[in-house]
Design a protein around this motif. Structure first.
Motif, short mmCIF file in Angstrom:
data_model
loop_
_atom_site.label_atom_id
_atom_site.label_comp_id
_atom_site.label_asym_id
_atom_site.label_seq_id
_atom_site.Cartn_x
_atom_site.Cartn_y
_atom_site.Cartn_z
N ASP A 120 -115.48 -19.09 106.28
CA ASP A 120 -114.63 -19.20 107.47
C ASP A 120 -115.44 -19.67 108.68
O ASP A 120 -114.98 -20.50 109.47
CB ASP A 120 -113.95 -17.85 107.76
CG ASP A 120 -112.90 -17.52 106.70
OD1 ASP A 120 -112.44 -18.47 106.03
OD2 ASP A 120 -112.57 -16.34 106.54
N ASN A 124 -114.81 -23.04 110.86
CA ASN A 124 -114.56 -22.95 112.31
C ASN A 124 -115.55 -23.81 113.11
O ASN A 124 -115.18 -24.46 114.09
CB ASN A 124 -114.62 -21.50 112.76
CG ASN A 124 -113.47 -20.67 112.17
OD1 ASN A 124 -112.40 -21.22 111.87
ND2 ASN A 124 -113.68 -19.38 112.02
N LYS A 127 -114.59 -27.36 112.94
CA LYS A 127 -113.45 -27.64 113.83
C LYS A 127 -113.92 -27.81 115.27
O LYS A 127 -113.45 -28.67 116.00
CB LYS A 127 -112.43 -26.53 113.71
CG LYS A 127 -111.66 -26.52 112.39
CD LYS A 127 -110.67 -25.40 112.37
CE LYS A 127 -109.86 -25.36 111.05
NZ LYS A 127 -108.88 -24.26 111.04
#
Length: 956
Positions: A120, A124, A127
C-alpha cells in the motif's frame, strides 16, 4: 483488488435498522479480514438486489460473517463508540473483535499484514509522484505571456518619458554576427547596361555635363552583334581608381585630413596597416593576460612584478594611458619596490619621470639603481653630480655611486680628491685603490698600494699592481721579490688561487706591457698543483695554448722555466726555436740556438740552423765558426759535412766544397754524400768525374735510385748537347743506367717514368722521325711492366694516360683513365687529371664526384679552382686556391697556379701577398715545381724566381 473490483458503494440501511457499510474497512488492520468482509458485503448486496432474505430480517447488532471470523465493518465512519466498537465487544490490536473471531491472531497474520502495508505504501508513493509530475507539467505548459501578465498590467502606469527612454533592442540574429560589407555589388543584365549606354550617349550629344561623358567610359560597350563587350570593365576599374586618387591628392593639397594619401609613403602605410590588422589577432591573448594579471594583483597586491607585467601588457596594446594609470597604482601599493618606480619612470615622459624618481627616493633612499636612473635623465653633468651626491649622502658606502660620480669628473685633481674620499668610505674596494695609485706619483703610488695591501691582504691584484709599478721604473730586481712575497702572503691568509688564474694574470700583465711581471708570475706559480711526472707535458701544453691566444711573452716565460727544469729535452728546445723564429728577432733566435747547441751538442739540427741563420744574414765567417764547433762535437756527422760543403758551394768556394765532400766520403760516407759530390761535378760540367762518382756510389749503395737517375739524365741530356757524334752510345749508356736501376730498385716509380720518357724521346734524340711510333710502343711496354711490378700506383697510370694523349690516342687514354679509377678510386692525382682532361660538359660532374671521394686532397682542390678560373668565376676560384695551398704548403704546383691566377685576375697587392706566402712556405715538392727548380740551370734560383718560372708554364 483486481479480483474484487472497486469498493462497493455504501448500502442503504436495512429495515431492521442495520448500520450502512462504507467503502473502507472500519477498525480492521488485517488485509485478509478486509478481503473477507468485502466479499460478504458484495454477496449481501447481491442478495438485496435479488429480494428479501428467506431467513427474514436480521436482528439488531447482527454482523454478517462474524461467526465465521469476519471483521466488523464500520458504517459511515462517524461512530464515536468506545474502543470495543458498537457491539460493545472487545477488539484486538487490528480492530477485530476478538470475541467474534474464532481463530486467534498469530505471527502469520502479522507478517501478512506487514506485506500488504508495504504494498500500500509503495502504491501511495507512486500516486504522489505522478501527482507532482502532473503539476510540474502543468506549470511548464503555461505560456510565456502568462508569466509576464502582471508586468504587462503595470505598463498602464508608464509615462511617455519613461517609454521614450527605453533603449532599442538590436538585431542579434546569426546573419548579423559577421561584419556587414559596406559595398555590395549586384550583377545587372545586359539590357540595362545597353539602355544606360544609350542614355549617356544622348546626354553626351547634348553636352549636358562632363561627368556623363566620363561615366560613358566606365560602362561596357555593345558590339554590332548585340552582345555586350565586357572587356572595358578593367579599364573602368582603373579609371575609377585614378579618379579616387586624384580627388584624394587634391584634398591633401587643400589641407585634407585623414582621407589624404601620401604617394611617397603609400606602400609604407599599407605595410603598417597590415601589421595592425595582424596584431588584432592578439586581442584575445591580451584580454586573457589582463584577466590573469588582474587576478595576480588582487591575490598579491604587494607583488611588484604583477603591476609591471600589467602595465607592459597595456603598453603592448597601445594603451599607454591605462599602463601609466596601472603603474601609478602599483607605486602607491608597492612603494618599497624599486622596479615598480623605475617602470613608472620609463612609461612617463622625462619631466614626469623626474618627479617619479623624486618620490621614489623619499620611499627608497637606499636604492642605488634609482639614483643612477635619475642621473641618466639629466643632460647636464652638474645636475647628474648633484643627484649622485644626494645618493652618496644616503649611501656613502656605495661603490657604484662613487664610480659614477668619479667618471663625471674631468680634472685629474678632482678625481684624486674623490678617490681619496672613496677609499675612506669604502676601504675594501680594490678598484678604488688601484685607480688612485695610477694617478699618483711613484712614491705616493707605493704608499697607496702599501696601505691597500694592509686593508685588503687577500687580494692578488694589489701585489701585481705593485710589481707593474716597479717594472715601469725599470726596477727589475724588485719584481721577483714582490711576486714571491705575494704568493707566500696569500698562502698565509689561506687564499686559494688556481694555476689557471695565475696564468690569466700573467697574460693580462703581458697585455699591459709588463713582460717581466708576467715572467715572474710564471716563475713562482707555474708549478702549483702539477705532479712531478706531468710537469713537462703540462708546461708544454700551457706554452702552446698561451701562444695560440697571442701571449708570446707568457709562452716564452713558460718555455724558459720548462727548459730550466728539463735542459736536455730536445722537444722543448725545438718549441723555443720555433717560437723565436716566428715571433722573435734574430738576436733572440741566436741566443736560443746557442743555448740549445751548448746543452745538446750532439744534436746537429741546432748547429745547422744557427749556421744557416748566420749565412742568410750575410755573416759567412760566423757560420763557418759555428760549423767548426759542430765538427768538433760531431766529427762523423753527415749533415754537418754536407752543410759545410753547401756553405762553401753557395759562396763560390768550389774547391773547398770539393775537399769537404771528399773528406765526408772518407769519414762519413753515405749515399747522399756521393749524390752531392756527383751533383757538384755535374754543375761544374765535369760529367766524366760525375759519372765516376756515380759508379763508385752505386758500388757501395746499389739500392739508391737517385744515382741511377742522375747517371741516366747526364747521359741523355748533358752529353747529348756536347758530343753529337756519340748520340747512340750515350743513349745506350742512359738505357743501361735505367735498366740497372729498375733491376735494383723495382719499386721506384720515378725510375719507371724516366725510363719510359727516355724511350719516348729516343727517336727524336736520334733524329729518326720515321720511328716515332716505335718510341711510344717501347714507352708503353715499360709502363705496363712497371704497373705489373707496382700495382695500384696512380703515378704510373697518370704517365700512361699522358703518353697515350701525346700519341693522339684519345680513346685509349679514356679507357686507361677508367681502368685507373677502378684500381685507384681515391687517388687525388688521378681525379685531378680526370677533371682537367675531360670535356667541358663533363668537368662539373667529374669535379663533384672527385670532391666526394677526396674532399681534402690539395690536387683535387686546385683542379676545381682551375675549373672555376677557366669559367671566370674569380671569387670562387680564389677561395678554392686559398684552400688548396693551406692543405699542403709544401706543394709548389699549387702556389704556382695560384700565383698565375692572381697575375691574370688579381691586382699587384694580391700577387705580392701570394708571393710572400710562398716564400715563407718554401715548397720543395710538386711535379712541375721539381722539374723546374731541380734543373741544373735553375739550381741557384730563389723561391720567388722559381715561382715566376713555374707560373709562366702553368695554363689555367
Amino acid at each position: 483488488r483486481s479480483d474484487i473490483g472497486s469498493a462497493a458503494p455504501a448500502a442503504a440501511p436495512s429495515d431492521g435498522g442495520e448500520p450502512g457499510s462504507s467503502t473502507g474497512v472500519g477498525g480492521s488492520g488485517s488485509r485478509a479480514a478486509e478481503l473477507r468482509a468485502a466479499k460478504m458485503m458484495q454477496r449481501k448486496h447481491q442478495q438485496q438486489q435479488q429480494g428479501p432474505s428467506p431467513f427474514g430480517v436480521a436482528p439488531s447488532g447482527y454482523v454478517p460473517g462474524s461467526g465465521r471470523g469476519a471483521g466488523f465493518f464500520a458504517g459511515n465512519g462517524n461512530d464515536n463508540d468506545n474502543e470495543n466498537g458498537p457491539t460493545g465487544l472487545p477488539r484486538d490490536r487490528n480492530g477485530t473483535n476478538a470475541a467474534l473471531d474464532g481463530n486467534p491472531y498469530d505471527d502469520d497474520d502479522d507478517e501478512a499484514d506487514a506485506i500488504y502495508n508495504a504494498i500500500d505504501e509503495r502504491m501511495n508513493s507512486r500516486k504522489r509522484k505522478n501527482a507532482s509530475s502532473g503539476n510540474q507539467q502543468q506549470s511548464q505548459s503555461q505560456k510565456i505571456g502568462d508569466q509576464f501578465r502582471e508586468l504587462k498590467e503595470q505598463l498602464a502606469s508608464v509615462t511617455e518619458d519613461e517609454w521614450a527612454s527605453i533603449p532599442d533592442v538590436g538585431d542579434n540574429s546569426l546573419r548579423y554576427k559577421q561584419k556587414r560589407r559596406e559595398d555590395v555589388f549586384t550583377p545587372i543584365t545586359d539590357s540595362l547596361l545597353d539602355s544606360r549606354i544609350a542614355q549617356n550617349n544622348d546626354a553626351t550629344a547634348s553636352n549636358d555635363n562632363s561627368m556623363l561623358a566620363s561615366t560613358t567610359q566606365l560602362l561596357p560597350t555593345s558590339t554590332s552583334s548585340g552582345k555586350t563587350n565586357m572587356s572595358g570593365l578593367a579599364e573602368a576599374r582603373g579609371t575609377v581608381l585614378g579618379m579616387s586618387l586624384d580627388r584624394m591628392s587634391k584634398d591633401e593639397a587643400n589641407g585634407g585630413m585623414q582621407t589624404s594619401i601620401d604617394p611617397s609613403g603609400y606602400l609604407t602605410s599599407l605595410s603598417n596597416a597590415t601589421s595592425a590588422l595582424s596584431s588584432t589577432t592578439d586581442i584575445a591573448d591580451i584580454s586573457k593576460a589582463r584577466l590573469l594579471l588582474k587576478s595576480v594583483r588582487d591575490t598579491n597586491p604587494k607583488h611588484g612584478s604583477g603591476w609591471i607585467a600589467s602595465a607592459r601588457v597595456e603598453e603592448a596594446a597601445n594603451k599607454i594611458h591605462a599602463a601609466r594609470k596601472l603603474i601609478q597604482e602599483g607605486c602607491e601599493i608597492c612603494s618599497n619596490d624599486e622596479d615598480v618606480w623605475m617602470e613608472a619612470a620609463r612609461l612617463h615622459p622625462p619631466h614626469m619621470a623626474r618627479t617619479i624618481y623624486a618620490s621614489a627616493v623619499q620611499h627608497l633612499p637606499t636604492s642605488i639603481p634609482i639614483f643612477i636612473k635619475a642621473s641618466e635623465l639629466e643632460s647636464n653633468d652638474e645636475d647628474k653630480k648633484a643627484i649622485l651626491r644626494k645618493g652618496l649622502e644616503c649611501n656613502p658606502s656605495s661603490v657604484t655611486l662613487w664610480k659614477a660620480i668619479i667618471e663625471l669628473e674631468k680634472e685629474e685633481e678632482d678625481v684624486k680628491v674623490l678617490l681619496s674620499l672613496a677609499i675612506e668610505k669604502v676601504p675594501s674596494c680594490v678598484d678604488m685603490w688601484l685607480a688612485l695609485a695610477k694617478l699618483e706619483t711613484y712614491e705616493n703610488a707605493r704608499k697607496v698600494l702599501n696601505q691597500a695591501r694592509k686593508n685588503i691582504p687577500t687580494d692578488k691584484s694589489i701585489w701585481i699592481a705593485a710589481a707593474k709599478l716597479e717594472e715601469s721604473q725599470n726596477h727589475a730586481n724588485m719584481i721577483d721579490k714582490i711576486i714571491s712575497k705575494a704568493v707566500s702572503s696569500l698562502s698565509k691568509h689561506d687564499v686559494v688561487i688556481s694555476r689557471e688564474s695565475w696564468l690569466k694574470e700573467a697574460e693580462n700583465a703581458e697585455r699591459a706591457s709588463a713582460p717581466f711581471t708576467s715572467a715572474s708570475i710564471i716563475k713562482y706559480t707555474i708549478g702549483i698543483g702539477v705532479d712531478v711526472e706531468d710537469r713537462q707535458r703540462t708546461w708544454a701544453d700551457d706554452a702552446n695554448n698561451a701562444l695560440k691566444r697571442g701571449a708570446v711573452a707568457t709562452s716564452r716565460a713558460i718555455l724558459a722555466h720548462s727548459l730550466a727544469a728539463f735542459p736536455t729535452k730536445r722537444s722543448l728546445w725545438m718549441s723555443a726555436v720555433e717560437l723565436e723564429r716566428g715571433h722573435g728577432d734574430k738576436d733572440s733566435l741566436d741566443e736560443v740556438l746557442a743555448a740549445a747547441s751548448e746543452r745538446l751538442p750532439k744534436q746537429e739540427i741546432f748547429w745547422l740552423v744557427r749556421a744557416k741563420e748566420k749565412w742568410v744574414g750575410g755573416q759567412i765567417e760566423k757560420a763557418r765558426e759555428i760549423l767548426t764547433k759542430a765538427f768538433a762535437a760531431n766529427p762523423n756527422s753527415e749533415p754537418v759535412w754536407l752543410a759545410a760543403a753547401k756553405l762553401e758551394w753557395e759562396t763560390g768556394e768550389i774547391d773547398r766544397a770539393r775537399v769537404l765532400l771528399q773528406r765526408a766520403r772518407e769519414r762519413a760516407s753515405s749515399d747522399r754524400v756521393y749524390m752531392k759530390s756527383s751533383l757538384l761535378e755535374r754543375e761544374c760540367e765535369n760529367f766524366d768525374d760525375a759519372l765516376e762518382l756515380i759508379e763508385e756510389g752505386l758500388q757501395k749503395y746499389p739500392k739508391f735510385g737517385k744515382l741511377y737517375m742522375m747517371g741516366g739524365q747526364i747521359c741523355s741530356q748533358e752529353l747529348f748537347s756536347i758530343a753529337s757524334e756519340d748520340k747512340k752510345q750515350n743513349l745506350d749508356r742512359a738505357r743501361k743506367f735505367f735498366k740497372r736501376g729498375l733491376q735494383n730498385c723495382p719499386n721506384n716509380v720515378k725510375l719507371w717514368i724516366l725510363a719510359s720518357q727516355l724511350e719516348e724521346r729516343s727517336p727524336t734524340l736520334l733524329n729518326s722521325s720515321g720511328n716515332v711510333g716505335t718510341g711510344f710502343t717501347k714507352a708503353r711496354s715499360i709502363l705496363e711492366l712497371g704497373r705489373l711490378k707496382n700495382p695500384k700506383s696512380p703515378e704510373l697510370w697518370v704517365e700512361a694516360i699522358r703518353l697515350e694523349r701525346r700519341a693522339n690516342n684519345e680513346k685509349l687514354s679514356v679507357t686507361l683513365m677508367a681502368r685507373a679509377l677502378q684500381e685507384c678510386p681515391n687517388s687525388g692525382i688521378l681525379l685531378a687529371e680526370n677533371i682537367s682532361t675531360s670535356p667541358r660538359a663533363e668537368q662539373k660532374a667529374k669535379s663533384a664526384d672527385a670532391i666526394k671521394k677526396c674532399p681534402d686532397d690539395p690536387l683535387v682542390i686546385i683542379a676545381v679552382a682551375s675549373l672555376f678560373a677557366s669559367e671566370r668565376k674569380v671569387d670562387k676560384a680564389r677561395k678554392w686556391f686559398q684552400r688548396g695551398v693551406i692543405l699542403n704548403k709544401d706543394l709548389g704546383d699549387s702556389w704556382a697556379k695560384f700565383y698565375s691566377f692572381e697575375k691574370k685576375f688579381g691586382n699587384s697587392d694580391q700577387q705580392k701577398s701570394i708571393k710572400d706566402q710562398c716564400i715563407n712556405a718554401d715548397p720543395k715538392h710538386g711535379e712541375l715545381w721539381c722539374s723546374v727548380m731541380k734543373d741544373v740551370k735553375n739550381r741557384k734560383k730563389t723561391v720567388a724566381e722559381g715561382l715566376e718560372l713555374v707560373a709562366s708554364k702553368v695554363q689555367l
